[in-house]
Design a protein around this motif. Sequence first.
Motif, short mmCIF file in Angstrom:
data_model
loop_
_atom_site.label_atom_id
_atom_site.label_comp_id
_atom_site.label_asym_id
_atom_site.label_seq_id
_atom_site.Cartn_x
_atom_site.Cartn_y
_atom_site.Cartn_z
N PRO A 225 0.83 -1.21 0.00
CA PRO A 225 0.00 0.00 0.00
C PRO A 225 0.86 1.26 0.00
N TYR A 226 0.28 2.34 -0.48
CA TYR A 226 0.98 3.62 -0.43
C TYR A 226 1.20 4.03 1.02
N ARG A 227 2.21 4.87 1.21
CA ARG A 227 2.66 5.20 2.57
C ARG A 227 2.24 6.62 2.95
N THR A 228 1.70 6.74 4.15
CA THR A 228 1.40 8.05 4.71
C THR A 228 2.61 8.56 5.49
N LEU A 229 2.66 9.87 5.70
CA LEU A 229 3.76 10.44 6.46
C LEU A 229 3.72 9.87 7.88
N PRO A 230 4.83 9.31 8.37
CA PRO A 230 4.81 8.61 9.67
C PRO A 230 4.92 9.56 10.86
N THR A 231 3.86 10.36 11.09
CA THR A 231 3.81 11.16 12.30
C THR A 231 3.53 10.24 13.49
N PRO A 232 3.79 10.69 14.72
CA PRO A 232 3.46 9.83 15.88
C PRO A 232 1.99 9.40 15.88
N PHE B 285 20.74 12.90 0.02
CA PHE B 285 20.28 12.35 1.29
C PHE B 285 20.94 13.08 2.46
N ASP B 286 20.22 13.20 3.55
CA ASP B 286 20.78 13.72 4.79
C ASP B 286 21.55 12.59 5.46
N GLU B 287 22.87 12.71 5.52
CA GLU B 287 23.71 11.62 5.99
C GLU B 287 23.68 11.44 7.50
N ARG B 288 22.96 12.30 8.21
CA ARG B 288 22.81 12.11 9.66
C ARG B 288 21.90 10.92 9.96
N TYR B 289 21.08 10.51 8.98
CA TYR B 289 20.31 9.27 9.12
C TYR B 289 21.22 8.14 8.67
N TYR B 290 21.36 7.12 9.51
CA TYR B 290 22.30 6.05 9.16
C TYR B 290 21.67 5.02 8.24
N MET B 291 20.44 4.62 8.52
CA MET B 291 19.84 3.56 7.71
C MET B 291 18.36 3.77 7.43
N CYS C 202 14.61 6.21 7.51
CA CYS C 202 13.92 7.50 7.44
C CYS C 202 14.58 8.53 6.55
N GLU C 203 15.75 8.24 6.00
CA GLU C 203 16.33 9.19 5.05
C GLU C 203 15.48 9.29 3.78
N ASP C 204 14.73 8.23 3.46
CA ASP C 204 13.84 8.29 2.30
C ASP C 204 12.64 9.20 2.56
N VAL C 205 12.08 9.13 3.77
CA VAL C 205 11.00 10.04 4.14
C VAL C 205 11.48 11.48 4.08
N ASP C 206 12.63 11.73 4.68
CA ASP C 206 13.21 13.07 4.72
C ASP C 206 13.46 13.60 3.31
N SER D 224 12.16 15.59 14.86
CA SER D 224 12.74 16.83 15.39
C SER D 224 13.19 17.78 14.27
N SER D 225 12.93 17.41 13.00
CA SER D 225 13.40 18.22 11.89
C SER D 225 12.31 19.19 11.43
N LEU D 226 12.73 20.40 11.05
CA LEU D 226 11.80 21.40 10.56
C LEU D 226 11.17 20.98 9.24
N ALA D 227 11.96 20.35 8.35
CA ALA D 227 11.44 19.94 7.05
C ALA D 227 10.27 18.98 7.21
N PHE D 228 10.35 18.07 8.16
CA PHE D 228 9.28 17.09 8.36
C PHE D 228 7.97 17.79 8.69
N TRP D 229 8.00 18.71 9.64
CA TRP D 229 6.76 19.35 10.07
C TRP D 229 6.27 20.37 9.05
N ARG D 230 7.16 20.99 8.29
CA ARG D 230 6.73 21.84 7.18
C ARG D 230 6.03 20.99 6.12
#
Length: 255
Positions: A130-137, A175-181, A183-187, A234-240
């Motif tokens: 299935p398609y993926r929704t943004l994984p908010t809490p 990619f944001d390299e601060r993600y090791y493995m 959620c970098e795709d979501v970001d 905790s990233s601004l891009a996610f919440w924007r």
Amino acid sequence: MLADGRPPLVTVSVVVHRQWSLVRPLLEQLDRWCPGVVNRIVLTVNLPEPGISTEGIGLPVVRIDNSQPLGFGANHNQAFRHCRTPWFLVLNPDIRLDVDAVSALLALAADDTGLLAPRVHEPGKAEAEPYRTLPTPAELLRRRLPGHRPPAAPDWVAGMFMLLRRDAFEAVQGFDERYYMYCEDVDLCARLRLAGWQVRSIPSVVVRHEAQRASQSSLRPLVWHVASLARLWSSLAFWRYAALLRRVENRNAAL
């Protein structure tokens, strides 16, 4: 060469992490189905492994041997430095091709398309993932409740198969390299959409995924996954991006 005489359009990035038995069939399938559209394969050996050989693969292969292991994003950013084509394809080792999915996706790219992805089938499942929704809490809780429905279009697509427009990937600095493995795709999808690029999944194009999910059987990847979610939230891009999706949803509901 493509049928219209243009040079190949795609540079492929694949990372070997002691998974050569998975990677070799993927390279053979790229060689079989996509020789006209793939310019080169960048093969990153993240950990030493005996027996790696690309003999018999007709497509050009650039091999990178890491002196120390890197994370998902860092490996593909490193491979991107070898990209001279309009498109950059990130593939997991356990993706399987039965047709030229790459050309089929490119044929449907619009001028504002930053990322294209196929639908993904996994073993033992009758329908595509299935398609993926943004994984908010809140969303992680809702998706476990009865009656939860996936969205009609994806908020993001998984890093197992990402066909990225070179200009778009470069514009958001990869990619944001601060993600090791995880959620970098979501970001990445969030930053592409915020920069005005479209992220599309094409229902008519299908690939198979052999679903090597380490986080379900090993503690360390699970810890990485949780840490990546904490960084994402905790990233601004996610919440924007979450706010952008709400605006789009409200606008569509008003039509």
